[in-house]
Design an enzyme around this catalytic site. Structure first.
Site, mmCIF file in Angstrom:
data_model
loop_
_atom_site.group_PDB
_atom_site.id
_atom_site.type_symbol
_atom_site.label_atom_id
_atom_site.label_comp_id
_atom_site.label_asym_id
_atom_site.label_seq_id
_atom_site.Cartn_x
_atom_site.Cartn_y
_atom_site.Cartn_z
ATOM 1 N N LYS A 132 0.788 -1.235 0.000
ATOM 2 C CA LYS A 132 0.000 0.000 0.000
ATOM 3 C C LYS A 132 0.824 1.291 0.000
ATOM 4 O O LYS A 132 0.388 2.312 -0.492
ATOM 5 C CB LYS A 132 -0.953 0.006 1.200
ATOM 6 C CG LYS A 132 -2.084 -0.985 1.021
ATOM 7 C CD LYS A 132 -3.258 -0.644 1.917
ATOM 8 C CE LYS A 132 -4.439 -1.543 1.625
ATOM 9 N NZ LYS A 132 -4.216 -2.940 2.064
ATOM 10 N N GLU B 132 -9.387 6.875 4.285
ATOM 11 C CA GLU B 132 -10.230 5.904 4.977
ATOM 12 C C GLU B 132 -9.375 4.682 5.228
ATOM 13 O O GLU B 132 -8.398 4.450 4.521
ATOM 14 C CB GLU B 132 -11.424 5.528 4.093
ATOM 15 C CG GLU B 132 -11.163 4.428 3.052
ATOM 16 C CD GLU B 132 -10.140 4.795 1.964
ATOM 17 O OE1 GLU B 132 -9.946 5.994 1.725
ATOM 18 O OE2 GLU B 132 -9.531 3.867 1.387
ATOM 19 N N SER C 94 1.430 -10.016 -1.155
ATOM 20 C CA SER C 94 1.082 -8.597 -0.963
ATOM 21 C C SER C 94 1.482 -8.023 0.384
ATOM 22 O O SER C 94 1.702 -6.823 0.512
ATOM 23 C CB SER C 94 -0.418 -8.398 -1.184
ATOM 24 O OG SER C 94 -1.170 -9.189 -0.283
HETATM 25 C C1 LIG Z 1 -5.080 -3.977 1.837
HETATM 26 C C2 LIG Z 1 -4.442 -5.250 1.522
HETATM 27 C C3 LIG Z 1 -4.932 -6.074 0.488
HETATM 28 C C4 LIG Z 1 -6.189 -5.787 -0.274
HETATM 29 O O1 LIG Z 1 -6.175 -4.602 -1.009
HETATM 30 P P1 LIG Z 1 -6.042 -4.583 -2.593
HETATM 31 O O2 LIG Z 1 -6.350 -3.186 -2.959
HETATM 32 O O3 LIG Z 1 -6.986 -5.560 -3.159
HETATM 33 O O4 LIG Z 1 -4.619 -4.944 -2.903
HETATM 34 C C5 LIG Z 1 -4.240 -7.248 0.201
HETATM 35 N N1 LIG Z 1 -3.136 -7.606 0.887
HETATM 36 C C6 LIG Z 1 -2.635 -6.836 1.889
HETATM 37 C C7 LIG Z 1 -1.423 -7.304 2.611
HETATM 38 C C8 LIG Z 1 -3.273 -5.642 2.245
HETATM 39 O O5 LIG Z 1 -2.771 -4.901 3.230
#
Ligand SMILES: *Cc1c(COP(=O)(O)O)cnc(C)c1O
Length: 397
Positions: free
Chosen positions: A91, A113, A380
């Site tokens: 993010k 948010e 992610s």
């Molecule tokens: C916020 C988050 C997501 C989901 O958000 P996307 O916008 O779909 O990427 C996925 N994995 C992690 C580790 C997150 O913090």
């Protein structure tokens, strides 16, 4: 170039657009032209890339998952390591990009948010780095569930405002942030945390995350001398997935899989599988698939992972779903938690529960692959933030 949307009005096929109060239209137009200028501004681009390198820690690694590969005994599995980014997830790529844009536009107050608190932490981090005022809207229920992230945001100097309307979760926090933006649009920049919201946000946020896919392409060519066969990512709003997919999107030989949170099961009524169970509708400024009832009432989403617990999805994913360029499937809480354990045990990486949804799909995919196939999972984020949920789950199951 079949997939290089959106149109000038912000449409990906029939999805997207700008469904906002009239008063915000000038602000969105101003944002759009300021953003367009940055695309050809070498100073902006080099400052952004410097920050990604020196502060975020990019490029992140592409790690070969040898023991996970051995476990399935089929194709080769790699992991793109967004968990190694500063603050522990992808993010921050977007938060830093939008903050630089806010600064260029002369806006000195930042709002955002947050659901699980990850986007709030990324935004508060970027604001601290640049000395900006920061207000984060968060549902009161989420503040209770994610106390640690509330403490992190406060330590980073942000004001966290509790939202007590509706279900007191992400959807309501987003409504409140939009309300603030309408009131303070002169000096305020709204940093949206995923590829959702009115145009140009979905396009802009995608572009700030495409560094994930750009790096992956270079790294897999260095490691294997070719492009991958499969890309897999989890999808909440869809930002990590689209950033990972986008640089490969015109190459139809690369198969792409987006994994939604099915919660207790897509048909259980307790789910966040928007593309599996939703129908088109408008939420938070754009038209996309949405979980809502026949009266248009938005449903409460459910997933064990707070970051996927959202009833909507970015409009570009709705387009890629309908055009069948990307296949989307649901993974349940149970399947995701099994994957948390497997990946921790086999690779020495505790994945975020969101991320574990993508890994869980390997159970279905791997038996269908060949030895020479290359599969890349977008890792992610890391799971430290989820340790409380993880230990509660495994002591109850
Ligand atoms: C916020 C988050 C997501 C989901 O958000 P996307 O916008 O779909 O990427 C996925 N994995 C992690 C580790 C997150 O913090």
């Amino acid at each position: 170039m079949k997939y290089t949307a959106p149109t000038k009005q912000g449409y990906f096929g029939k999805f997207g657009g700008k469904f906002v109060p009239e008063i915000l239209i000038p602000a969105l137009n101003e944002l759009e032209s300021a953003y367009e200028e940055t695309l050809t501004d070498p100073i902006f681009q080099s400052e952004y890339m410097d920050l990604l390198r020196e502060y975020v820690g990019r490029p992140t690694k592409l790690t070969y998952a040898n023991r996970l590969t051995g476990y399935y005994g089929k194709g080769k599995i790699y992991m793109k390591r967004e968990d190694l980014c500063h603050t522990g997830a992808h993010k921050i790529n977007n938060a830093i990009g939008q903050l630089l844009l806010a600064r260029n536009m002369g806006k000195n107050r930042i709002i955002a948010e947050t659901g699980a608190g990850q986007h709030g932490v990324a935004t508060a981090t970027a604001c601290a780095k640049f000395g900006f005022d920061c207000v984060i809207y968060m549902g009161a229920e989420d503040m209770e569930r994610q106390k640690l992230n509330v403490e992190r945001m406060r330590l980073l100097g942000a004001e966290v405002r509790a939202v007590t309307s509706g279900s007191q979760t992400l959807k309501d926090a987003t409504n409140e942030a939009i309300r603030d933006w309408v009131t303070n649009v002169e000096n305020t920049f709204y940093i949206i945390g995923s590829v959702v919201g009115p145009h140009p946000y979905p396009m802009m946020t995608r572009n700030f995350h495409r560094v994930i896919g750009d790096e992956t392409k270079k790294q897999i060519r260095e490691a294997e001398n070719r492009d991958p066969d499969y890309l897999i990512a989890c999808v909440g709003g869809g930002s990590n997935a689209i950033g990972f997919f986008y640089p490969f999107i015109e190459d139809e030989s690369v198969k792409m899989i987006g994994i939604e949170a099915a919660g207790l099961g897509a048909d259980s009524g307790k789910t966040a599988a928007t593309l599996t169970k939703g129908t088109p509708g408008v939420l938070h400024g754009s038209l996309s698939y949405l979980l809502h009832d026949s009266e248009g009432q938005v449903q409460l989403a459910h997933s064990i992972s707070a970051g996927l617990d959202y009833p909507g999805i970015g409009p570009e994913h709705s387009f890629l779903h309908d055009s069948r360029r990307v296949n989307y499937y649901g993974v349940t809480d149970q399947q995701a938690m099994n994957a948390v354990k497997l990946v921790s045990d086999r690779e020495g990486i505790i994945p975020a529960i969101e991320t574990a949804h993508a890994f869980a799909y390997l159970e279905t995919l791997m038996p269908l692959t060949q030895k020479e196939d290359i599969i890349i999972v977008n890792c992610s984020g890391r799971g430290d933030k989820d340790m409380k949920t993880i230990s509660e789950w495994f002591s109850a199951h």
